[in-house]
Design a protein around this motif. Sequence first.
Motif, PDB file in Angstrom:
ATOM      1  N   GLU A 191       0.839  -1.209   0.000  1.00 44.27           N
ATOM      2  CA  GLU A 191       0.000   0.000   0.000  1.00 44.27           C
ATOM      3  C   GLU A 191       0.870   1.254   0.000  1.00 44.27           C
ATOM      4  O   GLU A 191       0.561   2.237  -0.673  1.00 44.27           O
ATOM      5  CB  GLU A 191      -0.929  -0.007   1.215  1.00 44.27           C
ATOM      6  N   LEU A 192       1.946   1.212   0.781  1.00 44.88           N
ATOM      7  CA  LEU A 192       2.844   2.374   0.831  1.00 44.88           C
ATOM      8  C   LEU A 192       3.476   2.615  -0.535  1.00 44.88           C
ATOM      9  O   LEU A 192       3.694   3.761  -0.937  1.00 44.88           O
ATOM     10  CB  LEU A 192       3.931   2.145   1.884  1.00 44.88           C
ATOM     11  N   ILE A 193       3.760   1.529  -1.246  1.00 45.39           N
ATOM     12  CA  ILE A 193       4.354   1.668  -2.571  1.00 45.39           C
ATOM     13  C   ILE A 193       3.385   2.365  -3.523  1.00 45.39           C
ATOM     14  O   ILE A 193       3.795   3.190  -4.350  1.00 45.39           O
ATOM     15  CB  ILE A 193       4.773   0.276  -3.115  1.00 45.39           C
ATOM     16  N   ARG A 194       2.115   2.035  -3.373  1.00 41.61           N
ATOM     17  CA  ARG A 194       1.114   2.655  -4.267  1.00 41.61           C
ATOM     18  C   ARG A 194       0.860   4.123  -3.947  1.00 41.61           C
ATOM     19  O   ARG A 194       0.443   4.886  -4.807  1.00 41.61           O
ATOM     20  CB  ARG A 194      -0.208   1.883  -4.180  1.00 41.61           C
ATOM     21  N   PHE A 221      14.848   3.603  -0.421  1.00 43.67           N
ATOM     22  CA  PHE A 221      15.522   2.320  -0.624  1.00 43.67           C
ATOM     23  C   PHE A 221      14.582   1.130  -0.755  1.00 43.67           C
ATOM     24  O   PHE A 221      15.016   0.037  -1.093  1.00 43.67           O
ATOM     25  CB  PHE A 221      16.519   2.053   0.501  1.00 43.67           C
ATOM     26  N   SER A 222      13.293   1.324  -0.461  1.00 44.52           N
ATOM     27  CA  SER A 222      12.422   0.152  -0.550  1.00 44.52           C
ATOM     28  C   SER A 222      11.007   0.435  -1.008  1.00 44.52           C
ATOM     29  O   SER A 222      10.259  -0.506  -1.248  1.00 44.52           O
ATOM     30  CB  SER A 222      12.376  -0.576   0.793  1.00 44.52           C
ATOM     31  N   LEU A 223      10.612   1.700  -1.119  1.00 48.95           N
ATOM     32  CA  LEU A 223       9.207   1.960  -1.447  1.00 48.95           C
ATOM     33  C   LEU A 223       9.029   2.765  -2.733  1.00 48.95           C
ATOM     34  O   LEU A 223       8.009   3.426  -2.928  1.00 48.95           O
ATOM     35  CB  LEU A 223       8.512   2.668  -0.263  1.00 48.95           C
ATOM     36  N   GLU A 224      10.023   2.691  -3.599  1.00 50.72           N
ATOM     37  CA  GLU A 224       9.881   3.249  -4.950  1.00 50.72           C
ATOM     38  C   GLU A 224       9.696   4.763  -4.979  1.00 50.72           C
ATOM     39  O   GLU A 224       9.099   5.293  -5.907  1.00 50.72           O
ATOM     40  CB  GLU A 224       8.706   2.599  -5.687  1.00 50.72           C
TER      41      GLU A 224
END
Length: 300
Positions: A191-194, A221-224
Amino acid sequence: MSMKAECFNPELTINSGQMFLWQKKKDAWYGIHADHVLKLSIDDQHADKKEGRIKYDSFPEDRGWEKRLFRMDDDIDKILNIISFDPLVRSSVMRYPGLRVMRQDPIQCMFSFLCASNINIQRIRKILFNLCNRFGKKMTVDGDQFFMFPRPRDLHAANIAEIVNCGTGYRAKSIKMLASKIHNREIVPQELIRMSYEDAKRSLLDIYGIGDKTADCILLFSLEKLEAFPIDTWIARIISNKYEILLGKNNMGTSSLRHHLSHQQYRFLSSRMRMHFGAYAGYAQQYLYYYSRHIAGRKW
DNA sequence: GTACAGGCAGTAT
DNA sequence: ATACTGCCTGTA
């Protein structure tokens, strides 16, 4: 000027302070990545050939992991050209060819940078390896034992004292609380990535123990969120030395910048740098960060 | 001994 | 909003 993507340097990238759980054994590098051991070996026999010189393995097998971890899907030529309008970044790009931003496992990344506050990289590594040894699943690779990164449910179930015993100190409470949030699905990486950068950052800041700097590291570093521009003491140092012009006239003395950044100051500076570098500010940050530590003579 | 290390939360003003 | 403080712990 064209930047060359083929000069990718995994060893340099692994050692650039983004990731903590890699170690060299014999002629290979082994990294803990969630529940996998990743292996990177340099094949000296074929050193004359450019292609296939580096061998990528994963245990258990996970084909193409290197493409995800090292963001080989980014158009690196384009990105480096965009951020190289800035003279200092341009010289860093040329000086450290092959340095990349990594795409880490979000959960491991969250715990890693949660542990990173107020200590140096050596101690971060020590703490994280201790957590793996205590709470992670064991795997044997090439005759050596490795311990995977702990699952949130195991940290959630752990006693605070057990976590403290890994050398975490006061961070134990934050670790346990984050583990609970992930375990209860209050925090869901996908969800955080979106979400947008701002929305995802707000969600992270709600987590106990995560502040501006830690949140930006996780986002980058991890969520785009390649526009994230983490400001730690090294970046603050380089901003005060080299980017005074971006600070605004009456905002803050460059001296105060070296000590503590208030939330307001951080927001201001970070957004200024984002305006300056654009959508790939995070890449610029990584080159500046490496430069700042390198000229200070740090050995990582 | 004590200063410092890739910050953060809590409190008082 | 800002100023100031304490914090675990290992290392120099």
